[in-house]
Design an enzyme around this catalytic site. Structure first.
Site, PDB file in Angstrom:
ATOM      1  N   TYR A 154      64.097  27.926 -10.014  1.00 39.17           N
ATOM      2  CA  TYR A 154      65.483  27.476  -9.766  1.00 39.17           C
ATOM      3  C   TYR A 154      66.283  27.430 -11.076  1.00 39.17           C
ATOM      4  O   TYR A 154      67.415  27.932 -11.139  1.00 39.17           O
ATOM      5  CB  TYR A 154      65.422  26.098  -9.106  1.00 39.17           C
ATOM      6  CG  TYR A 154      66.754  25.518  -8.678  1.00 39.17           C
ATOM      7  CD1 TYR A 154      67.394  25.969  -7.527  1.00 39.17           C
ATOM      8  CD2 TYR A 154      67.363  24.508  -9.421  1.00 39.17           C
ATOM      9  CE1 TYR A 154      68.602  25.417  -7.126  1.00 39.17           C
ATOM     10  CE2 TYR A 154      68.572  23.950  -9.025  1.00 39.17           C
ATOM     11  CZ  TYR A 154      69.182  24.404  -7.875  1.00 39.17           C
ATOM     12  OH  TYR A 154      70.384  23.859  -7.483  1.00 39.17           O
ATOM     13  N   LYS A 158      69.615  29.642 -12.077  1.00 40.17           N
ATOM     14  CA  LYS A 158      70.907  29.034 -12.410  1.00 40.17           C
ATOM     15  C   LYS A 158      71.321  29.365 -13.846  1.00 40.17           C
ATOM     16  O   LYS A 158      72.520  29.547 -14.128  1.00 40.17           O
ATOM     17  CB  LYS A 158      70.857  27.523 -12.184  1.00 40.17           C
ATOM     18  CG  LYS A 158      70.628  27.126 -10.718  1.00 40.17           C
ATOM     19  CD  LYS A 158      71.726  27.643  -9.782  1.00 40.17           C
ATOM     20  CE  LYS A 158      71.610  27.082  -8.371  1.00 40.17           C
ATOM     21  NZ  LYS A 158      72.698  27.530  -7.489  1.00 40.17           N
TER      22      LYS A 158
HETATM   23  P1  NAP Z   1      72.002  22.749   1.101  1.00 41.37           P
HETATM   24  O1  NAP Z   1      72.611  21.550   1.754  1.00 41.37           O
HETATM   25  O2  NAP Z   1      70.539  22.964   1.174  1.00 41.37           O
HETATM   26  O3  NAP Z   1      72.793  24.044   1.620  1.00 41.37           O
HETATM   27  C1  NAP Z   1      72.432  25.319   1.163  1.00 41.37           C
HETATM   28  C2  NAP Z   1      73.409  26.315   1.712  1.00 41.37           C
HETATM   29  O4  NAP Z   1      73.086  27.604   1.206  1.00 41.37           O
HETATM   30  C3  NAP Z   1      73.362  26.397   3.234  1.00 41.37           C
HETATM   31  O5  NAP Z   1      74.685  26.431   3.725  1.00 41.37           O
HETATM   32  C4  NAP Z   1      72.650  27.707   3.493  1.00 41.37           C
HETATM   33  O6  NAP Z   1      73.104  28.376   4.671  1.00 41.37           O
HETATM   34  C5  NAP Z   1      73.083  28.520   2.290  1.00 41.37           C
HETATM   35  N1  NAP Z   1      72.183  29.651   2.058  1.00 41.37           N
HETATM   36  C6  NAP Z   1      70.885  29.610   1.662  1.00 41.37           C
HETATM   37  N2  NAP Z   1      70.396  30.852   1.578  1.00 41.37           N
HETATM   38  C7  NAP Z   1      71.400  31.708   1.955  1.00 41.37           C
HETATM   39  C8  NAP Z   1      71.503  33.113   2.069  1.00 41.37           C
HETATM   40  N3  NAP Z   1      70.461  33.916   1.778  1.00 41.37           N
HETATM   41  N4  NAP Z   1      72.690  33.639   2.461  1.00 41.37           N
HETATM   42  C9  NAP Z   1      73.743  32.845   2.753  1.00 41.37           C
HETATM   43  N5  NAP Z   1      73.702  31.500   2.656  1.00 41.37           N
HETATM   44  C10 NAP Z   1      72.532  30.933   2.267  1.00 41.37           C
HETATM   45  O7  NAP Z   1      72.327  22.759  -0.452  1.00 41.37           O
HETATM   46  P2  NAP Z   1      73.528  22.097  -1.313  1.00 41.37           P
HETATM   47  O8  NAP Z   1      72.975  20.913  -1.976  1.00 41.37           O
HETATM   48  O9  NAP Z   1      74.769  22.027  -0.538  1.00 41.37           O
HETATM   49  O10 NAP Z   1      73.654  23.239  -2.430  1.00 41.37           O
HETATM   50  C11 NAP Z   1      74.748  24.131  -2.522  1.00 41.37           C
HETATM   51  C12 NAP Z   1      74.725  24.784  -3.895  1.00 41.37           C
HETATM   52  O11 NAP Z   1      74.795  23.764  -4.900  1.00 41.37           O
HETATM   53  C13 NAP Z   1      73.417  25.547  -4.175  1.00 41.37           C
HETATM   54  O12 NAP Z   1      73.697  26.703  -4.926  1.00 41.37           O
HETATM   55  C14 NAP Z   1      72.615  24.576  -5.014  1.00 41.37           C
HETATM   56  O13 NAP Z   1      71.683  25.212  -5.836  1.00 41.37           O
HETATM   57  C15 NAP Z   1      73.731  23.907  -5.814  1.00 41.37           C
HETATM   58  N6  NAP Z   1      73.369  22.602  -6.364  1.00 41.37           N
HETATM   59  C16 NAP Z   1      73.057  21.539  -5.560  1.00 41.37           C
HETATM   60  C17 NAP Z   1      72.698  20.341  -6.159  1.00 41.37           C
HETATM   61  C18 NAP Z   1      72.338  19.115  -5.356  1.00 41.37           C
HETATM   62  O14 NAP Z   1      71.937  18.093  -5.972  1.00 41.37           O
HETATM   63  N7  NAP Z   1      72.470  19.100  -4.058  1.00 41.37           N
HETATM   64  C19 NAP Z   1      72.663  20.213  -7.547  1.00 41.37           C
HETATM   65  C20 NAP Z   1      72.991  21.314  -8.317  1.00 41.37           C
HETATM   66  C21 NAP Z   1      73.353  22.500  -7.729  1.00 41.37           C
HETATM   67  P3  NAP Z   1      72.236  28.406   6.039  1.00 41.37           P
HETATM   68  O15 NAP Z   1      71.938  26.981   6.384  1.00 41.37           O
HETATM   69  O16 NAP Z   1      73.146  29.093   6.977  1.00 41.37           O
HETATM   70  O17 NAP Z   1      71.003  29.198   5.735  1.00 41.37           O
END
Ligand code: NAP
Length: 246
Positions: A154, A158
């Site tokens: 991961y 990133k």
């Molecule tokens: P999440 O709730 O697990 O949601 C992940 C999203 O990514 C879902 O909408 C999923 O869509 C989509 N996705 C995954 N694989 C995909 C693919 N191959 N094609 C299209 N869509 C895909 O995660 P989140 O926390 O909202 O994270 C969103 C972003 O923020 C990510 O890039 C993550 O790395 C980043 N981030 C999150 C955090 C945190 O603490 N939560 C911290 C730093 C960065 P489906 O459900 O339709 O598959």
């Protein structure tokens, strides 16, 4: 603020992407709500946007697939003619210590988090360059800035996304296209909900502000970067993390 603009948000059915889609739509953008597997959630986001007087459409695409991303972009451009704002938000985790990390888990994370963003930017690049304006916002992570034990795949994805952001920012700067990365810290979504209470406590202790962030904290930054207020900012990594990366 974004009236007349078209925004494409990947992975917008849930979590951070959902909040970004709602926020951009509330500020006037027509939003393409991309999803991979979560059709019902994406449809719900669209319904909520329309109920609030906005414009949105859910469209399926696995961003990790180069050919499918090309078809998806083609369909979007045929219908909307242009994309003004691209938010590469889709992301996955497959955490493990490197000693135990499988090749499959490494590839799956790199394919979605890094190649997915490349695929979208690559397929939209001609359109962006032709229109000589645009905002590309890549959702990275503080893990890509600091590294994180148990997240070699991961963190690498990133950190790679940050490198991609800076290079494309240099390529596109003279064309009026801004390319920036947002590095969220520890945000309350499905991605972090499965962590053990002990792991959550340990992480919270690393946050100077002493609390997890919300999806709104990230959406507010995305709105700023999508708007004209960020016109002189490009190639940057904006940490929205309660001070984790200080
Ligand atoms: P999440 O709730 O697990 O949601 C992940 C999203 O990514 C879902 O909408 C999923 O869509 C989509 N996705 C995954 N694989 C995909 C693919 N191959 N094609 C299209 N869509 C895909 O995660 P989140 O926390 O909202 O994270 C969103 C972003 O923020 C990510 O890039 C993550 O790395 C980043 N981030 C999150 C955090 C945190 O603490 N939560 C911290 C730093 C960065 P489906 O459900 O339709 O598959």
């Amino acid at each position: 603020m974004l009236t007349g603009k078209t925004a494409l948000v990947t992975g917008a059915g849930r979590g951070i992407g959902r909040e970004i889609a709602l926020t951009l739509a509330a500020n006037g953008a027509a939003v393409i709500v991309n999803y991979n597997g979560s059709k019902a959630s994406a449809d719900e986001v669209v319904r909520e946007i329309i109920k609030n007087g906005g414009q949105a459409e859910a469209m399926q695409c696995n961003v990790a697939d180069f050919a499918a991303s090309g078809e998806f972009v083609k369909a979007v451009l045929e219908k909307y003619k242009k994309v003004d704002i691209l938010v590469n938000n889709a992301g996955v985790t497959r955490d493990n210590l490197i000693m135990r990390m499988s090749e499959e888990d490494y590839d799956a994370v790199l394919d979605t988090n890094l190649k997915g963003a490349f695929n979208m930017i690559r397929h939209l690049s001609r359109s962006f360059i032709k229109q000589r304006s645009g905002k590309i916002i890549n959702i990275a992570s503080v893990s890509g800035v600091l590294g994180n034990a148990g997240q070699a795949n991961y963190s690498a994805s990133k950190a790679g996304l940050i490198g991609l952001t800076k290079s494309v920012a240099r390529e596109f700067a003279s064309r009026g296209i801004n390319v920036n990365a947002v590095a969220p810290g520890f945000i309350d979504t499905d991605m972090t909900r499965n962590m053990t209470e002990d792991a959550k406590k340990e992480l919270s202790a690393m946050i100077p502000m002493g609390r997890m962030g919300s999806t709104k904290d990230i959406a507010d930054m995305a709105l700023f970067l999508a708007s004209d207020r960020s016109n002189y900012i490009t190639g940057q990594v904006l940490c929205v993390d309660g001070g984790m990366a200080i």
